[in-house]
Design a protein around this motif. Sequence first.
Motif, short mmCIF file in Angstrom:
data_model
loop_
_atom_site.label_atom_id
_atom_site.label_comp_id
_atom_site.label_asym_id
_atom_site.label_seq_id
_atom_site.Cartn_x
_atom_site.Cartn_y
_atom_site.Cartn_z
N GLU A 143 -10.28 2.31 -0.30
CA GLU A 143 -11.48 1.55 -0.70
C GLU A 143 -11.97 1.90 -2.12
O GLU A 143 -12.27 1.00 -2.89
CB GLU A 143 -12.59 1.73 0.34
CG GLU A 143 -13.79 0.82 0.15
CD GLU A 143 -13.50 -0.66 0.44
OE1 GLU A 143 -12.73 -0.96 1.37
OE2 GLU A 143 -14.05 -1.50 -0.29
N THR A 150 -0.88 -4.71 8.33
CA THR A 150 -0.40 -3.52 9.03
C THR A 150 -1.52 -2.75 9.73
O THR A 150 -1.25 -1.84 10.50
CB THR A 150 0.31 -2.55 8.07
OG1 THR A 150 -0.63 -2.10 7.09
CG2 THR A 150 1.50 -3.22 7.38
N SER A 151 -2.79 -3.05 9.44
CA SER A 151 -3.88 -2.42 10.19
C SER A 151 -4.43 -3.45 11.17
O SER A 151 -4.34 -4.66 10.92
CB SER A 151 -5.00 -1.94 9.25
OG SER A 151 -5.74 -3.04 8.75
N ASP A 174 0.88 -1.17 0.00
CA ASP A 174 0.00 0.00 0.00
C ASP A 174 0.93 1.23 0.00
O ASP A 174 1.85 1.32 0.83
CB ASP A 174 -0.86 -0.04 1.28
CG ASP A 174 -1.81 1.15 1.42
OD1 ASP A 174 -1.62 2.18 0.73
OD2 ASP A 174 -2.74 1.06 2.24
N THR A 210 2.05 3.44 13.79
CA THR A 210 1.70 4.55 12.90
C THR A 210 0.22 4.55 12.51
O THR A 210 -0.23 5.41 11.76
CB THR A 210 2.55 4.50 11.61
OG1 THR A 210 2.33 3.23 10.96
CG2 THR A 210 4.03 4.66 11.91
N GLY A 242 -6.61 -4.15 5.19
CA GLY A 242 -7.59 -5.05 4.60
C GLY A 242 -7.77 -4.85 3.10
O GLY A 242 -7.98 -5.82 2.35
N1 LIG Z 1 -11.26 -10.65 3.23
C1 LIG Z 1 -11.98 -10.58 4.33
O1 LIG Z 1 -12.38 -11.59 4.91
C2 LIG Z 1 -12.29 -9.22 4.90
C3 LIG Z 1 -12.83 -9.11 6.19
C4 LIG Z 1 -13.05 -7.83 6.72
C5 LIG Z 1 -12.77 -6.71 5.96
N2 LIG Z 1 -12.26 -6.86 4.68
C6 LIG Z 1 -11.94 -5.69 3.86
O2 LIG Z 1 -10.92 -4.95 4.52
C7 LIG Z 1 -11.04 -3.58 4.12
C8 LIG Z 1 -10.88 -2.72 5.33
O3 LIG Z 1 -9.61 -2.98 5.91
P1 LIG Z 1 -8.78 -1.82 6.61
O4 LIG Z 1 -9.64 -1.13 7.60
O5 LIG Z 1 -7.49 -2.39 7.04
O6 LIG Z 1 -8.61 -0.77 5.39
P2 LIG Z 1 -7.32 -0.20 4.67
O7 LIG Z 1 -6.46 -1.27 4.15
O8 LIG Z 1 -7.81 0.82 3.70
O9 LIG Z 1 -6.55 0.52 5.86
C9 LIG Z 1 -7.16 1.63 6.50
C10 LIG Z 1 -6.26 2.88 6.36
O10 LIG Z 1 -5.11 2.72 7.19
C11 LIG Z 1 -3.92 2.86 6.40
N3 LIG Z 1 -2.94 2.00 7.05
C12 LIG Z 1 -2.87 0.65 7.07
N4 LIG Z 1 -1.88 0.26 7.87
C13 LIG Z 1 -1.30 1.37 8.38
C14 LIG Z 1 -0.24 1.61 9.27
N5 LIG Z 1 0.41 0.60 9.86
N6 LIG Z 1 0.08 2.89 9.56
C15 LIG Z 1 -0.60 3.93 9.01
N7 LIG Z 1 -1.62 3.77 8.16
C16 LIG Z 1 -1.97 2.49 7.86
C17 LIG Z 1 -4.33 2.51 5.00
O11 LIG Z 1 -3.48 3.10 4.04
C18 LIG Z 1 -5.74 3.10 4.95
O12 LIG Z 1 -5.68 4.48 4.73
C19 LIG Z 1 -12.37 -3.43 3.41
O13 LIG Z 1 -12.16 -3.31 2.02
C20 LIG Z 1 -13.08 -4.75 3.72
O14 LIG Z 1 -13.95 -5.14 2.67
C21 LIG Z 1 -12.03 -8.09 4.16
#
Ligand SMILES: NC(=O)c1ccc[n+]([C@@H]2O[C@H](COP(=O)([O-])OP(=O)(O)OC[C@H]3O[C@@H](n4cnc5c(N)ncnc54)[C@H](O)[C@@H]3O)[C@@H](O)[C@H]2O)c1
Length: 357
Positions: free
Chosen positions: A67, A123-124, A38, A166, A99
Motif C-alpha cells: 500500500e 491472487t488475493s 507483484d 499461499t 488489489g
Molecule cells: N479498485 C477497486 O474497486 C478496489 C476495491 C477494493 C479495494 N481496492 C484496493 O485494493 C487494495 C487492497 O487489496 P489487497 O488486500 O489484495 O492488497 P495487496 O495487493 O497488498 O495484497 C495483500 C498482501 O498479500 C500479498 N499477496 C497477494 N496475493 C498473494 C498470494 N496469492 N500469496 C501470498 N501473498 C499474496 C501481497 O503481496 C500483499 O502483501 C487497496 O489498495 C484498496 O484500495 C480497490
Amino acid sequence: MVIGNDSLGYPIFVCENAEQPLRSFVRGRGMRCIVLADAQPAVLARARALAVRLPRCLGVLPIVLGEPRKRLARIEEIADALIAAGADRSTLILGVGGGVANDTFGLAAALFMRGVPYAHVATSLLAMLDASIGGKVGVDTSAGKNLVGRFSDPMAVFADLHALRTLPFREIRAGLAEAVKHAILAGGESFESLELLAPHRFERWPWAEIVARSVAIKAAVVRADREERGLRATLNLGHTFAHAYESASGYRIAHGAAVALGLRAAGLLALRGGRFSRAEHLRVLALLALLGMPLSTRVPAEAAFAAMRGDKKRRDGALRFVLPDAIGLVRADVRVPDARVRSVLRAMEAPPGDAER
Ligand SMILES: NC(=O)c1ccc[n+]([C@@H]2O[C@H](COP(=O)([O-])OP(=O)(O)OC[C@H]3O[C@@H](n4cnc5c(N)ncnc54)[C@H](O)[C@@H]3O)[C@@H](O)[C@H]2O)c1
Ligand SMILES: [Zn+2]
C-alpha cells in the motif's frame, strides 16, 4: 466458471487454475503480451509459472508493491520497465497480484501510450471478489487513498484460486469481510451460504462458489451504477467506520478487521435509528464471530469520531452513512446525528452487550 460478460462487458474467469483459460485468452487476442507481477515471492513465482506457456510473451516484470508504494512514482517506474522490455501500443499487459496490483497496474496500462489492453490475474481473495471487479484503478497520494485514478475496464479478470494456497490467513480474512459485506447487500441465499460455511475450516470451503457469488453481487451493483452516482455507494457499507478505525489506530487494525468492526457499527447505528431489526443485527454479529472477526475495539470512541469527521462523506454538518434496513436491503447517504454516532462508537469499545441482544 465465467461471470460478468453480460453484466460488465468483460469476462471474469473464476478458476481453480488460471493457466489454461489465460493461455486461451492470450492466444485468442493474437497479441504479444507482457506480465507485470507483484514482487512478493509467492505471487512472483505464480506469475512466472503462468507466463511460461503463454504465446509471444515478452517476460515477467517484478514490481515491488504494498500500500505505501501505491503511488504515481510506480506508474513511471512501470512505463520505463515496459519500454525497456520492448512493449508497445500493441502489447497486452497482464497484471498478477492483489488489489494493490490491480489498482496500480490497471492505471499504468490505462496511461501507458495513452492506454493499452489490460487483463488482471487476481491472487488475493480481496482482489478476486472486490478490487478487480468494476474498473476502478488508481493510486494514493499523501492526502489520501485512491485520490488519483480513473474508470478503466480490463479486457478480462482471472480469479486464480490456486494462488489462495499461499495467501496468509490475515489476507483471507480481509477478503471474507468484503464477502460478508456483499452478502448483507444481497441477502437471501448469499447470506445463508456464508452462515452454513462459517463453522467449517477454510480448507474445506468451496472457494469457486464463494468468489463467484460475491463477484456476481458486485458486478450487478457496478452494472447499475458504474460511475457511483448512487447505488454503487452501498458497496461502502461499514467503510466509514472502517476507515476511521484504520486511521485512528495508526493502521494497526487491518482493513478486513476494520470492515468487520464497521459492519457491527453500521448495524448498531441502523438498529438505534429504528430501521434494522435486532434479529438481523444479531445474525450479522453471529456470522462475523464464527468467522473469527473482531467485534469490539480498544480505539477510544472520541479518537474514532475525530477520524470520521475528516471523512469526505460529511456534508452540511452531519455525517452520512450506508446503513442496512434489512439483510438484503442497504441504503446509502443516510444522515445521522453526531450524538448517535458517538454513542455507537462508545458501544464498540465493549463486546456486544444486552442492548444489542
Ligand atoms: N479498485 C477497486 O474497486 C478496489 C476495491 C477494493 C479495494 N481496492 C484496493 O485494493 C487494495 C487492497 O487489496 P489487497 O488486500 O489484495 O492488497 P495487496 O495487493 O497488498 O495484497 C495483500 C498482501 O498479500 C500479498 N499477496 C497477494 N496475493 C498473494 C498470494 N496469492 N500469496 C501470498 N501473498 C499474496 C501481497 O503481496 C500483499 O502483501 C487497496 O489498495 C484498496 O484500495 C480497490
Ligand atoms: Zn474494503
